[in-house]
Scaffold this motif. Structure first.
Motif, mmCIF file in Angstrom:
data_model
loop_
_atom_site.group_PDB
_atom_site.id
_atom_site.type_symbol
_atom_site.label_atom_id
_atom_site.label_comp_id
_atom_site.label_asym_id
_atom_site.label_seq_id
_atom_site.Cartn_x
_atom_site.Cartn_y
_atom_site.Cartn_z
ATOM 1 N N GLN A 239 0.827 -1.206 0.000
ATOM 2 C CA GLN A 239 0.000 0.000 0.000
ATOM 3 C C GLN A 239 0.862 1.257 0.000
ATOM 4 O O GLN A 239 0.584 2.219 -0.722
ATOM 5 N N GLN A 240 1.907 1.261 0.825
ATOM 6 C CA GLN A 240 2.784 2.421 0.901
ATOM 7 C C GLN A 240 3.509 2.655 -0.424
ATOM 8 O O GLN A 240 3.699 3.802 -0.840
ATOM 9 N N ARG A 241 3.910 1.561 -1.086
ATOM 10 C CA ARG A 241 4.594 1.698 -2.366
ATOM 11 C C ARG A 241 3.661 2.291 -3.415
ATOM 12 O O ARG A 241 4.052 3.182 -4.192
ATOM 13 N N ARG A 242 2.425 1.806 -3.459
ATOM 14 C CA ARG A 242 1.459 2.366 -4.407
ATOM 15 C C ARG A 242 1.188 3.839 -4.111
ATOM 16 O O ARG A 242 1.096 4.667 -5.015
ATOM 17 N N ALA A 243 1.016 4.167 -2.830
ATOM 18 C CA ALA A 243 0.765 5.560 -2.443
ATOM 19 C C ALA A 243 1.942 6.450 -2.835
ATOM 20 O O ALA A 243 1.750 7.578 -3.318
ATOM 21 N N ALA A 244 3.170 5.956 -2.640
ATOM 22 C CA ALA A 244 4.348 6.743 -2.996
ATOM 23 C C ALA A 244 4.407 6.971 -4.505
ATOM 24 O O ALA A 244 4.787 8.060 -4.966
#
Length: 440
Positions: free
Chosen positions: A325-330
């Motif tokens: 999720q954090q990678r997609r958000a970044a």
């Protein structure tokens, strides 16, 4: 199991924006309504969507043009599209149906059906918001599609395609785009403006306000999980773990989980979760309406609590890992930093991020129909990327069906029969743990 007495009420299963709009239109036509959802009002995609009333999106995802883009989309580590049949077995038969909808003639038919829904969508939603005295949550300032790389010839071709499909689309130079939206970067070379679109400044609040109005008119929210719907001759039963209730009609509007309820009724539909993501960042002055990037396949929408950047079509199993999720958000935030003038200094990390599973069908058309053998049970699901956009018109059509009125548009393209003609191929969509019931 305790069974309550018969009541002239309608049950709506699902309190997302589609379910709430079904309840609101039914309430408006004189019915009393119970809404079932253990999670409360407007969670999931109704809370996390991009907020764009995307009436310009009349082209289904499945189309001939996607074939040429697939190798690049699947190989790029930052691709907006992810397909993982190994981790999501129901995806293989879904992709087979998806491929069948790529034919030009089929895509054209599906596009015409979407246009019929979308051209009435914004007005239908505004009717409900006006009733609920919260029309200020919608801003009808249009939206932009912007281009950083595509040349003028390609942009002109897209404008022509939109106009031929009945969508108002007007081209603009990069200078004209930045004059209208000063926050955008000077990397923008071209733009297309869609005057007949809008956006919602707080999607979750919209659902809450609409349902609060329904409650003032007698609607009830039941925080219970529906385990089964049982058809009867002149009514239907809603079963929860401890109780069953009788209703004149039942509307299944439970997003992806509608699949299990329909399967227990003997109806298998190719409905799967297409995961989308958003990242939130502080508000950006000088951005007034949604901006979609044609090359980056993401959208930025100004909202009351900041700028929402949304995107991705992830067909893998539920991407629940926090790292993913954090990678997609970044990635989304990186797109926003490229599209916004650097003077605004967008942060490296989002203030909030989210993911959720959109109910997706292979032809990009929702189901809006009665069960063929059980007319007291209706279905409103499978809206994919356009749940917020099409919620109001879906509610109006469901109300017309229940009230036995002529429908505003021809519902043939949205009927269940397009899937249940070939139920054997759809067994893969039923979770193996799902109990099978004999429906009489």
């Amino acid at each position: 199991m305790q069974q309550q007495g018969f009541t002239q009420r309608v049950a709506v299963i699902g309190s997302g924006i589609v379910g709430v709009c079904c309840a609101a239109y039914l309430q408006r036509s004189g019915w009393k309504v119970d809404v079932f959802d253990p999670n409360g009002i407007s969670h999931g995609c109704s809370k996390g969507n991009a907020g764009h009333l995307a009436t310009e999106q009349v082209f289904p995802m499945a189309g001939p043009g996607l074939l040429t883009q697939l190798p690049r989309l699947l190989l790029s580590p930052s691709s907006p599209l992810r397909l993982s049949p190994l981790t999501n077995p129901p995806l293989l038969p879904w992709l087979s149906r998806f491929a069948a909808n790529m034919r030009s003639a089929v895509q054209h038919q599906n596009s015409q059906a979407l246009q019929q829904l979308n051209q009435r969508a914004q007005a239908a939603l505004l009717t409900l918001l006006t009733d609920a005295q919260c029309a200020s949550l919608i801003r009808t300032q249009g939206s932009w599609m912007v281009f950083e790389q595509n040349g003028q010839r390609d942009v002109d071709g897209q404008i022509k395609r939109f106009n031929q499909a009945g969508v108002s689309a007007e081209g603009a130079s990069g200078v004209q785009v930045r004059k209208a939206e000063p926050a955008l970067s000077d990397t923008i070379r071209h733009g297309i403006f869609f005057a007949d679109t809008g956006h919602v400044t707080d999607p979750q609040l919209l659902g809450l306000k609409l349902f609060a109005h329904c409650q003032r008119q007698g609607a009830r929210l039941l925080l219970e999980k529906v385990s089964r719907v049982i058809p009867r001759h002149d009514h239907a039963l809603i079963c929860t773990p401890n109780k069953s209730r009788r209703y004149s009609h039942v509307v299944i509007a439970a997003g992806v989980t509608s699949r299990e309820l329909l399967a227990a009724l003997g109806v298998c539909v190719p409905l799967i979760a297409e995961y989308g993501f958003h990242a939130m960042t502080p508000a950006v002055p000088g951005l007034h309406c949604p901006v979609t990037s044609a090359e980056r396949h993401c959208i930025m929408t100004p909202m009351n609590n900041g700028l929402r950047v949304a995107g991705f079509a992830d067909f893998s199993a539920a991407p629940s890992a926090l790292q993913n999720q954090q990678r997609r958000a970044a990635t989304l935030l990186g797109h926003a930093r490229a599209l916004i003038d650097p003077v605004h200094h967008l942060p490296v990390q989002p203030s909030h991020h989210w993911h959720g599973g959109r109910p997706s069908l292979p032809d990009s058309l929702p189901i809006i129909d009665r069960l063929p053998d059980h007319p007291h049970i209706l279905v409103a699901t499978g809206h994919g990327h356009l749940g917020l956009t099409q919620a109001g018109i879906t509610g109006a059509l469901i109300s017309q069906l229940i009230n036995q009125q002529p429908t505003t548009i021809d519902l043939t393209p949205f009927m269940l029969s397009r899937f249940i003609r070939n139920t054997a191929s759809d067994k893969a969509y039923i979770p193996s743990a799902l109990p099978h019931y004999s429906v009489r």
